[in-house]
Design an enzyme around this catalytic site. Sequence first.
Site, PDB file in Angstrom:
ATOM      1  N   HIS A 139     -34.508 -18.058 -24.751  1.00  0.00           N
ATOM      2  CA  HIS A 139     -33.813 -17.224 -25.489  1.00  0.00           C
ATOM      3  C   HIS A 139     -32.738 -16.234 -24.396  1.00  0.00           C
ATOM      4  O   HIS A 139     -33.667 -15.532 -23.589  1.00  0.00           O
ATOM      5  CB  HIS A 139     -34.180 -16.461 -26.517  1.00  0.00           C
ATOM      6  CG  HIS A 139     -35.234 -15.402 -26.269  1.00  0.00           C
ATOM      7  ND1 HIS A 139     -35.118 -14.137 -25.958  1.00  0.00           N
ATOM      8  CD2 HIS A 139     -36.709 -15.501 -25.952  1.00  0.00           C
ATOM      9  CE1 HIS A 139     -36.051 -13.348 -25.781  1.00  0.00           C
ATOM     10  NE2 HIS A 139     -37.040 -14.149 -25.602  1.00  0.00           N
ATOM     11  N   ASP A 151     -37.981 -11.127 -20.359  1.00  0.00           N
ATOM     12  CA  ASP A 151     -38.167 -11.752 -21.684  1.00  0.00           C
ATOM     13  C   ASP A 151     -36.655 -11.658 -22.402  1.00  0.00           C
ATOM     14  O   ASP A 151     -36.213 -10.580 -22.865  1.00  0.00           O
ATOM     15  CB  ASP A 151     -39.017 -10.695 -22.628  1.00  0.00           C
ATOM     16  CG  ASP A 151     -38.977 -11.268 -24.041  1.00  0.00           C
ATOM     17  OD1 ASP A 151     -38.941 -12.404 -24.238  1.00  0.00           O
ATOM     18  OD2 ASP A 151     -39.575 -10.505 -24.974  1.00  0.00           O
ATOM     19  N   GLU A 185     -33.758 -14.481 -30.716  1.00  0.00           N
ATOM     20  CA  GLU A 185     -35.169 -14.790 -30.860  1.00  0.00           C
ATOM     21  C   GLU A 185     -35.917 -13.529 -31.020  1.00  0.00           C
ATOM     22  O   GLU A 185     -36.856 -13.518 -31.860  1.00  0.00           O
ATOM     23  CB  GLU A 185     -35.781 -15.489 -29.738  1.00  0.00           C
ATOM     24  CG  GLU A 185     -37.284 -15.815 -29.506  1.00  0.00           C
ATOM     25  CD  GLU A 185     -38.298 -14.754 -29.260  1.00  0.00           C
ATOM     26  OE1 GLU A 185     -39.455 -14.737 -29.601  1.00  0.00           O
ATOM     27  OE2 GLU A 185     -37.687 -13.678 -28.749  1.00  0.00           O
ATOM     28  N   GLU A 186     -35.332 -12.607 -30.554  1.00  0.00           N
ATOM     29  CA  GLU A 186     -35.900 -11.168 -30.612  1.00  0.00           C
ATOM     30  C   GLU A 186     -35.857 -10.771 -32.289  1.00  0.00           C
ATOM     31  O   GLU A 186     -36.259  -9.819 -32.543  1.00  0.00           O
ATOM     32  CB  GLU A 186     -35.283 -10.056 -29.733  1.00  0.00           C
ATOM     33  CG  GLU A 186     -35.602 -10.547 -28.283  1.00  0.00           C
ATOM     34  CD  GLU A 186     -36.905 -10.252 -27.881  1.00  0.00           C
ATOM     35  OE1 GLU A 186     -37.832  -9.791 -28.674  1.00  0.00           O
ATOM     36  OE2 GLU A 186     -37.148 -10.633 -26.781  1.00  0.00           O
ATOM     37  N   GLU A 212     -41.522 -18.372 -22.584  1.00  0.00           N
ATOM     38  CA  GLU A 212     -41.600 -16.783 -23.110  1.00  0.00           C
ATOM     39  C   GLU A 212     -42.300 -15.985 -22.326  1.00  0.00           C
ATOM     40  O   GLU A 212     -42.509 -16.344 -21.183  1.00  0.00           O
ATOM     41  CB  GLU A 212     -42.377 -16.864 -24.451  1.00  0.00           C
ATOM     42  CG  GLU A 212     -41.515 -17.005 -25.784  1.00  0.00           C
ATOM     43  CD  GLU A 212     -40.720 -15.670 -25.850  1.00  0.00           C
ATOM     44  OE1 GLU A 212     -41.074 -14.850 -25.210  1.00  0.00           O
ATOM     45  OE2 GLU A 212     -39.709 -15.654 -26.762  1.00  0.00           O
ATOM     46  N   HIS A 288     -40.645  -5.444 -22.582  1.00  0.00           N
ATOM     47  CA  HIS A 288     -39.736  -4.625 -23.877  1.00  0.00           C
ATOM     48  C   HIS A 288     -39.187  -3.131 -23.442  1.00  0.00           C
ATOM     49  O   HIS A 288     -39.070  -2.442 -24.287  1.00  0.00           O
ATOM     50  CB  HIS A 288     -40.410  -4.604 -25.181  1.00  0.00           C
ATOM     51  CG  HIS A 288     -40.071  -6.214 -25.757  1.00  0.00           C
ATOM     52  ND1 HIS A 288     -40.335  -6.285 -27.102  1.00  0.00           N
ATOM     53  CD2 HIS A 288     -39.607  -7.390 -25.316  1.00  0.00           C
ATOM     54  CE1 HIS A 288     -40.252  -7.752 -27.382  1.00  0.00           C
ATOM     55  NE2 HIS A 288     -39.505  -8.302 -26.239  1.00  0.00           N
TER      56      HIS A 288
END
Length: 845
Positions: A139, A151, A185-186, A212, A288
């Site tokens: 993603h 990510d 995706e998030e 991922e 993140h």
Amino acid sequence: LPEARGAPLVLLYLLGLRALAQVSHRQLLSRSPASAGPRDFSASRARGYLDNITAIGPRTVGSPENEVLAVNYLLEQIRGIERESTDAHKISVDIQRPTGSFSIDFLGGFTSYYANITNVVVKLEPRSGAEHAVLSNCHFDSVPNTPGASDDAVSCAVMLEILNTLSKSSESLQHAVIFLFNGAEENILQASHGFITQHEWAKSIRAFINLEAAGVGGKELVFQTGPENPWLVQAYVIAAKHPFASVVAQEIFQSGIIPADTDFRIYRDFGNVPGIDLAFIENGYIYHTEYDTSDRILTDSIQRAGDNILAVLKYLATSEKLAKSFEYRHGNVVFFDILGLFVLAYPARVGTIMNYITAAIAFFYLSKKVLQPKPRAVHNLKKLLTAFSFTLMSWVCTLVAVLMVAVFVSIIGRALSWYTHFYVSVSLYGTAAAAKLILVHMLAKKFFYKNVHEQYLGDVFFDASLMIWSIALAVMTQMGLCSAFICTLWVAFPLLTKLMIHKEFSQKGATIKFIVMYMLGMFVPYLYMLYLSWTVFEMFTPVMGRSGSEIPPDMVLAGFIVIFTMILSSYFINFIYLVKSTKTTLVTLSTVFVVTLILVCSGIFFPYSSDAANPKPKRVFLQHTSRRFHDLDGNVVKSDSGIWINGFDYNGISHLTPHVPEINDTIRTPCEEQAPFCGLPWILPVHFMFRLVIRHFYHALEDMNSSSSLTCCSVGKQVVILPLPVYIWTHISVPTGPSHMSLYVRPRAGSALSRWSLGDGMPVASLGGDYFVFYSRGLHAAPWQFWVELTAPEKHSDGIVSLAIAAHYFFGEDQKSPQLYALLKRFPNWTFSSGWSCTYDLFVF
């Protein structure tokens, strides 16, 4: 046996194995792959893709960066690859913008709705076409305010380079390879759902690989496979050049202990497709956050991931089994790598037979020792059960004692002291656990076994540990846990060791020869357990900094350390009875524990770090919120504005108040009992992870109390009332609002939500009883319209349902108000503070 030749040797042995396990992770698994040839995966090209994707900035769903700039860049690279591809392949490209809805039991359960989100789909197939396909998924979107290098931009970069490598090969594939660059995706797995349920190419997919991240770079761990497709694991075993896989990680992840999920769930549950889930797991401290930048991902990491995934995809795309993948669905598989060198994998049913045979041999051995002539049999059984009881009692006492220390540390406000300095947790909880175990057995030896022969005690306590592991093996196997293979290691190797050196066990005065032979026999289970423990702590320690304020992280980590201490000490307990004295070892461990505890209580170990090379930030989320509460006639009866502050770990905001004194316990909003989710604008239903009264603060100082200029959301409604029993059918329209919104529904007293047009039509309540709907959209989405059906009492003058909607402005000029900017600037540099503006409107229908 003198103490100088006993306990210290055991400690040196364990330290040596720990060092070897670290070498396995840091060196064996970090070996530089060979330089890429013309048809090999090129990490340097992939890094170029990665740098360009992250240079776009945060790629939040609905933003121009995600929906336009990232998409255009991907298309530009794909078209360039297509122009340079060989005649053996055909490349097709499609831009999908699906709209849909589904319910999921993740995070307590909620319903997700998406509109006009973006997928970039590429199909590489033989020139003559292909009926079946394998999917590779990444993603390109990121969470707000972060560049999202690991990510999941690096995975998309890897996929671009794999597409480039495969397309230039003169060898034709047997099956198609579909590359899905998904753009949402998030937003809790929305884009993958749109693809697998709506795209025409999805029907041809027989297996998938999902790429991922749970950390930044490092090694990519296979932590989910299947379901029930052993041939997929075998494909990874055969093809992967740098394997790193664990069924233990799979069972931990699928247990729900880690508050995360991946697209694997969507393909499994909604597409009924088997697959492999891989994720980078190192350095989860900056996952993140703004520090998740491309320069922190090593080129060797990219090369390793590319080599593995390219090899597995090529293997699957040329496998006869792919076309008939459903025929090979026959049970789970046990798999684990050996120091990153190779993977052992075998069907779970084979593992079950092996486990039961191993347990049966162990029980036969124990019964043979016990079942002597009657007087001796009773004596032997009594001694064995007594040793068994003492061992279990020592474990329970150790767990209780160490958890009490963790509770004390948490109560005095020193939680997470080990977050930046992991050695603190070992010095505090590890030494306490080891000292407590030694103390219990030392007292048992001194007072209960005062006149018993040392060699006999060593023998009986070895058998007690063997009995515990044999019982654990039988129980875990009966429960169907593939992780029971660990128990097999802890039964088979020690039993084999005992049989090989049984004479030394019975000799008077054990020697160095006995110790060396004993330790060599235990080498395999101890080395593997230390290797596994390193992986577990690598994954779990950073997670404790983002698990909310409800779970005390010190108790979790202390529990893990105690468990590993009990496991690693199980076959060394007998040394306590063999050595003449353990006082020096006990005093040393106790001294380290006391000194560490004093230092922790003094606050010398600050939990967070702003170190540029290795930051470990505290996560703080701030929402400048404007709230409006409407009555049944649509009139605003209450409104307010303020900044809602969330410390995303157990410490809350306690470390922030010295820097921003205005934030304290006296400034907090009460729970609006009549409003869904307490009248607070949750972006996701994670309310159960936080202690609202204590740990959430509604910062509403006078200079921050100006009303927001944001106006959302206008809600239109049409109501149809059917005859008794009364059914209320309400059509809701939300014509305006940003790309991210949350809808909360609470039926009033006597009413019940029976159906709606979302998900599969059956409403799913979140924890607490309210209904939560997460909404996101891409560009140019139509107004959000849906209907709900409720049963209600005949008299419902005060309304039948409360409906609230929160609008979240994650990007653009409305993202941060001047007040929010001013507050964010005052936060210390060891925080990662993510802030945005939002509105909350409550309506009664």
